[in-house]
Design an enzyme around this catalytic site. Sequence first.
Site, PDB file in Angstrom:
ATOM      1  N   ALA A 195      -2.703   6.638   1.508  1.00  0.00           N
ATOM      2  CA  ALA A 195      -2.157   6.332   0.208  1.00  0.00           C
ATOM      3  C   ALA A 195      -3.391   6.010  -0.767  1.00  0.00           C
ATOM      4  O   ALA A 195      -3.138   6.194  -2.098  1.00  0.00           O
ATOM      5  CB  ALA A 195      -1.375   5.152   0.384  1.00  0.00           C
ATOM      6  N   THR A 196      -4.411   5.688  -0.403  1.00  0.00           N
ATOM      7  CA  THR A 196      -5.492   5.272  -1.044  1.00  0.00           C
ATOM      8  C   THR A 196      -5.899   6.405  -2.110  1.00  0.00           C
ATOM      9  O   THR A 196      -6.195   6.517  -3.185  1.00  0.00           O
ATOM     10  CB  THR A 196      -6.723   4.681  -0.338  1.00  0.00           C
ATOM     11  OG1 THR A 196      -6.489   3.583   0.344  1.00  0.00           O
ATOM     12  CG2 THR A 196      -7.908   4.398  -1.155  1.00  0.00           C
ATOM     13  N   GLN A 231       4.250  -0.096   0.977  1.00  0.00           N
ATOM     14  CA  GLN A 231       4.772  -1.055   1.883  1.00  0.00           C
ATOM     15  C   GLN A 231       6.348  -1.184   1.706  1.00  0.00           C
ATOM     16  O   GLN A 231       7.175  -2.194   2.398  1.00  0.00           O
ATOM     17  CB  GLN A 231       4.524  -2.775   1.472  1.00  0.00           C
ATOM     18  CG  GLN A 231       2.857  -2.833   1.631  1.00  0.00           C
ATOM     19  CD  GLN A 231       2.592  -3.097   3.171  1.00  0.00           C
ATOM     20  OE1 GLN A 231       3.404  -3.218   3.940  1.00  0.00           O
ATOM     21  NE2 GLN A 231       1.395  -2.961   3.355  1.00  0.00           N
ATOM     22  N   CYS A 236      -6.243  -5.138   4.049  1.00  0.00           N
ATOM     23  CA  CYS A 236      -7.194  -4.089   3.532  1.00  0.00           C
ATOM     24  C   CYS A 236      -8.380  -4.838   2.943  1.00  0.00           C
ATOM     25  O   CYS A 236      -9.456  -4.004   2.797  1.00  0.00           O
ATOM     26  CB  CYS A 236      -6.456  -3.255   2.437  1.00  0.00           C
ATOM     27  SG  CYS A 236      -5.104  -2.361   3.167  1.00  0.00           S
TER      28      CYS A 236
HETATM   29  N1  PLP Z   1      -1.251   0.328  -1.066  1.00  0.00           N
HETATM   30  C1  PLP Z   1      -0.836  -0.985  -0.382  1.00  0.00           C
HETATM   31  C2  PLP Z   1       0.321  -1.629  -0.889  1.00  0.00           C
HETATM   32  C3  PLP Z   1      -1.096  -1.127   1.038  1.00  0.00           C
HETATM   33  O1  PLP Z   1      -0.498  -2.273   1.759  1.00  0.00           O
HETATM   34  C4  PLP Z   1      -2.128  -0.155   1.491  1.00  0.00           C
HETATM   35  C5  PLP Z   1      -2.767  -0.510   2.833  1.00  0.00           C
HETATM   36  O2  PLP Z   1      -2.639  -1.569   3.133  1.00  0.00           O
HETATM   37  C6  PLP Z   1      -2.504   0.807   0.644  1.00  0.00           C
HETATM   38  C7  PLP Z   1      -1.944   0.938  -0.653  1.00  0.00           C
HETATM   39  C8  PLP Z   1      -3.345   1.879   1.230  1.00  0.00           C
HETATM   40  O3  PLP Z   1      -2.900   2.699   2.151  1.00  0.00           O
HETATM   41  P1  PLP Z   1      -3.949   3.865   3.085  1.00  0.00           P
HETATM   42  O4  PLP Z   1      -3.959   2.789   4.325  1.00  0.00           O
HETATM   43  O5  PLP Z   1      -2.964   4.875   3.527  1.00  0.00           O
HETATM   44  O6  PLP Z   1      -4.980   4.125   2.343  1.00  0.00           O
END
Ligand code: PLP
Length: 372
Positions: free
Chosen positions: A69-70, A177, A315
């Site tokens: 998602a990042t 989330q 994170c």
């Molecule tokens: N956005 C939110 C609200 C998150 O909680 C997270 C991860 O904790 C991310 C983005 C990033 O997701 P990913 O781990 O798939 O990069």
Amino acid sequence: MIYLDYQATTPVAPEAVKAMEPWISENFANPHSPSRWGHEAAAAIEVARKQVLEAIGLKGGKLAFTGSATEALNWALKGTAEKGPKSRNRIVTVATEHAAVRDTCEWLAGQGMDLTILPVGTDGRLDLEMLARELDERVLLVAVMLVNNEIGVLQPISEIAQMAHKAGARMLCDAVQALGRVEIAEGPDLVAVSAHKIHGPKGIGALWFREGAEPAPFIHGGGQEQGLRSGTLSPALCVGFGAAAKLASERMTKDYDHVLRLWAAATRALGPAWAINGSVKHRYFGNLNVRKDGVDGARLIADLRDVAFSLGSACASGSGRPSHVLKAIGLDYRTTRSSIRLGFGRYTTDDELIEACERISASAYRQEKLKA
Ligand code: PLP
């Protein structure tokens, strides 16, 4: 181990593991190659795409898989900025966004974009009147998450999207989330999701986009994903994401009722000495972020080594940065340090959650006794 860190990541569903297995061992073909095996892998990816689209539940739109998602959020922000008209040079976001949005916005500001970061109230909610005052013909994109990863607070994304559209801007929603936990309301033009938050594998996310709102490509190469995101897709990861998404869609009400009951049990077990961070009314109940005056959260975590829970955002932990979300809702440094986050969900049992809460309370009590 009692696992209470569901916002950091979720246990992989056995159904997702089973669905992935053949795509690791039996059929290892490149899904973009023209052989029969390649076609089979590509077809499995398309089934997974449909399953993730159904779990997102928005009308129309398309989905491109990403590595996380990042990546999806970086792509949405940077690719929209690149494509947008020169006259619209401003991004509006909120102080409680995840680092993937916040730091990317800051990076864009360093490249010449105007950036407005709106504060939230002590309940963690964005003031829509304040947002309305910021929206004009210079705004390109409004980026607001649906469920906050640290405090579980919900933002009214449908209203926010309507307001953004009225000003001619687009709306990006980080629904990482939210997927499979609460309904994603109609309105956003771009939605980022991640498999490992819904009992799927790590290393895969996706960006949903309304047709016409697709950002400029961010990763160049072989032209996969409709030419928008190059790179060989992993059939195993896509299929695992799809299986987890299907399960999340089927079980959404059941899982939601389960976390609601767990929340009630946990708040009862902790007792009234623990104050809840963020709105109680507008929240996802699988996230319980609480504080107790005089208690050191890091010492609680060190003391209870076989209970997995978190201080602030998982994170950001390890970065040593104090939580920007708790700061945004008005907590000072000392109070932030006395806050812990318990995250629970589908596989958490009442008994283990109550046991963990009792042990947290007892450990906090020992800390207080030592201080006295
Ligand atoms: N956005 C939110 C609200 C998150 O909680 C997270 C991860 O904790 C991310 C983005 C990033 O997701 P990913 O781990 O798939 O990069």
